[in-house]
Design a protein around this motif. Structure first.
Motif, PDB file in Angstrom:
ATOM      1  N   GLY A   9     -10.355  43.451  31.497  1.00 28.55           N
ATOM      2  CA  GLY A   9     -11.504  44.308  31.249  1.00 28.55           C
ATOM      3  C   GLY A   9     -12.733  43.803  32.041  1.00 28.55           C
ATOM      4  O   GLY A   9     -13.248  45.136  32.193  1.00 28.55           O
ATOM      5  N   THR A  52      -9.276  48.000  20.347  1.00 27.34           N
ATOM      6  CA  THR A  52      -7.975  47.389  19.798  1.00 27.34           C
ATOM      7  C   THR A  52      -8.251  46.104  19.659  1.00 27.34           C
ATOM      8  O   THR A  52      -6.927  45.862  18.319  1.00 27.34           O
ATOM      9  N   CYS A  58      -7.950  40.994  22.003  1.00 23.69           N
ATOM     10  CA  CYS A  58      -8.548  42.165  22.995  1.00 23.69           C
ATOM     11  C   CYS A  58     -10.020  41.384  23.216  1.00 23.69           C
ATOM     12  O   CYS A  58     -10.602  42.329  23.605  1.00 23.69           O
ATOM     13  N   VAL A 104      -6.402  39.805  29.264  1.00 21.65           N
ATOM     14  CA  VAL A 104      -7.072  41.247  28.827  1.00 21.65           C
ATOM     15  C   VAL A 104      -8.286  40.829  29.123  1.00 21.65           C
ATOM     16  O   VAL A 104      -9.326  42.072  29.563  1.00 21.65           O
ATOM     17  N   TRP A 159     -11.613  47.946  24.252  1.00 22.99           N
ATOM     18  CA  TRP A 159     -11.145  46.332  23.444  1.00 22.99           C
ATOM     19  C   TRP A 159     -11.842  46.595  22.216  1.00 22.99           C
ATOM     20  O   TRP A 159     -10.854  45.725  21.274  1.00 22.99           O
ATOM     21  N   GLU A 189     -14.706  50.746  28.091  1.00 27.61           N
ATOM     22  CA  GLU A 189     -13.918  49.884  28.351  1.00 27.61           C
ATOM     23  C   GLU A 189     -13.895  49.155  27.299  1.00 27.61           C
ATOM     24  O   GLU A 189     -13.137  48.377  26.639  1.00 27.61           O
ATOM     25  N   GLY A 192     -11.481  41.519  26.312  1.00 31.77           N
ATOM     26  CA  GLY A 192     -11.168  42.077  27.212  1.00 31.77           C
ATOM     27  C   GLY A 192     -13.053  42.904  26.929  1.00 31.77           C
ATOM     28  O   GLY A 192     -13.585  43.608  27.449  1.00 31.77           O
TER      29      GLY A 192
END
Length: 414
Positions: free
Chosen positions: A328, A152, A266, A324, A149, A145, A269
């Protein structure tokens, strides 16, 4: 649960393969809507149809893939899906260079990539469960995960700049090459992988297609989590092509501004995914999952108030940061819970059913919101999605229920 635990060389190769494909996906963020708007001059209905058709038809093609993958070695399947995505995406720059690129080709490629995505994710989830001890699953999912992020944050601004400098299909090439590199990384994992033993009838039956949904819908906690997830994802993603039309078209945002507005937040996240194991250790898995699941629904309605220029950029970044960060935290905890409550011999079918349902809901809601935007306006449709999201916490499990133990859970108690 610190997130620094060593998970072994083989997990390291799997993580590296995931990272390189994630960077490619980050670079290619919004590539097809961008090409549809800037190259093919498509309107909101066509852009929404592009996103919806790819997901819907891809999900239909992926339905029989779950049972097929379940009883096969997962690494060869993952390599094959990477190579399929590489070939499909590379056809886009090839057609563009020859002057043959069409909206129909974008539709076909999006279908193929969507189906391969679902098969790959189902196979990789099952492979992860066999590769990592149960007590390390949350750490492993947290690393995936956080990687998502991180890529991203970096990918969309670089992708937007690359499009501005080198042309609209540049990021599609980068995305395609990332899948080729991912396939090489998965091949490098090494080690033996026993062929899964088939349970039940020796041949695929119609009932096998429904086994994943049967497990989800009969589990007292997975069922509400599943319903919540498909509605939340559907409403969030239904707004994405409309935001592309609104920001790139009517509000005059440059491609790099569009990428930056969705990349900078992000960081939240990344922070959320790194905090997830610690929060679970302190507050418990259920509390963290339900709290983060409820909070993520509060943010998207703010996107309806975006304006041109710097104020619009600031608003988008603030809304996306809150959204996010909650996602996250939520995603790795949900992924770990789902794996822990699913028997090994049905993991692929369960993950496939989950992905197929998510893609189908996103497709249906994206198509519906495209029509709504045509009848009203993109801003009105985005606002409607945000308002409906405020009600989605009602779909989350309201109280602790004693789940029906799977064979693996029962064995762990003896």
């Amino acid at each position: 649960m610190t997130g620094r635990r060593a998970l072994g060389r083989r997990f390291g190769w799997l993580w590296a393969a995931f990272a390189v494909s994630s960077y490619g996906t980050g670079l290619g963020f919004g590539a097809f809507p961008l090409i549809a708007v800037l190259v093919l001059h498509s309107g909101p209905t066509q852009v929404a149809a592009l996103a919806a058709t790819g997901r819907a038809v891809g999900a239909m093609l992926a339905v029989p893939l779950g049972p097929w993958v379940e009883f096969r070695r997962k690494r060869p399947v993952m390599v094959a899906m990477d190579l399929i995505r590489f070939a499909a995406l590379m056809s886009v720059p090839a057609a563009f260079a020859l002057g043959w690129l069409s909206f129909a080709q974008l539709l076909v490629v999006s279908v193929v990539v969507a189906a391969a995505d679902i098969a790959f994710k189902a196979a990789s989830g099952a492979y992860l469960k066999s590769l990592v001890p149960p007590e390390d699953l949350l750490v492993a999912n947290g690393r995936f995960e956080s990687t998502t992020w991180t890529t991203t944050v970096v990918g969309p601004p670089l992708g937007g700049a690359a499009v501005g400098l080198f042309g609209p299909v540049t990021t599609v090439v980068a995305d395609a090459v990332s899948y080729l590199l991912s396939a090489l990384g998965i091949r490098a994992i090494g080690g033996s992988e026993p062929r899964p033993a088939r349970t039940g009838a020796p041949r695929l039956k119609a009932g096998d297609l429904l086994e994943g949904w049967r497990h989800i819908l009969t589990h007292p906690t997975l069922r509400p989590l599943f319903l919540n997830q498909i509605v939340v994802n559907g409403l969030i993603m239904a707004s994405e092509p409309l935001l592309a039309v609104l920001l790139l078209g009517r509000l005059g945002f440059a491609p790099w501004q569009y990428g930056l507005a969705f990349a900078a937040p992000c960081v939240g996240g990344l922070v959320g995914s790194r905090l997830a194991p610690r929060l679970v250790t302190r507050y418990g898995q259920r509390t963290v999952m339900l709290t983060a699941g409820a909070l993520r629904a509060c943010w998207p309605v703010g996107l309806a108030f975006v304006r041109p220029g710097v104020p619009g950029m600031v608003l988008i970044i603030a809304v996306q940061l809150g959204l996010v960060t909650c996602i996250g935290v939520f995603n790795p905890v949900l992924a770990t819970y789902r794996l822990a409550h699913t028997n090994t011999d049905r993991v692929t079918r369960t993950l496939s059913a989950w992905s197929v349902s998510t893609s189908t809901s996103i497709a249906a809601l994206t198509a519906a919101w495209g029509l709504l935007a045509t009848v009203t306006s993109p801003r009105t449709a985005i606002a409607a999605a945000g308002v409906l999201l405020l009600a989605t916490p009602l779909l989350l499990p309201r109280r602790e229920k004693a789940p029906r133990n799977t064979r693996e859970e029962a064995a762990s108690l003896t």
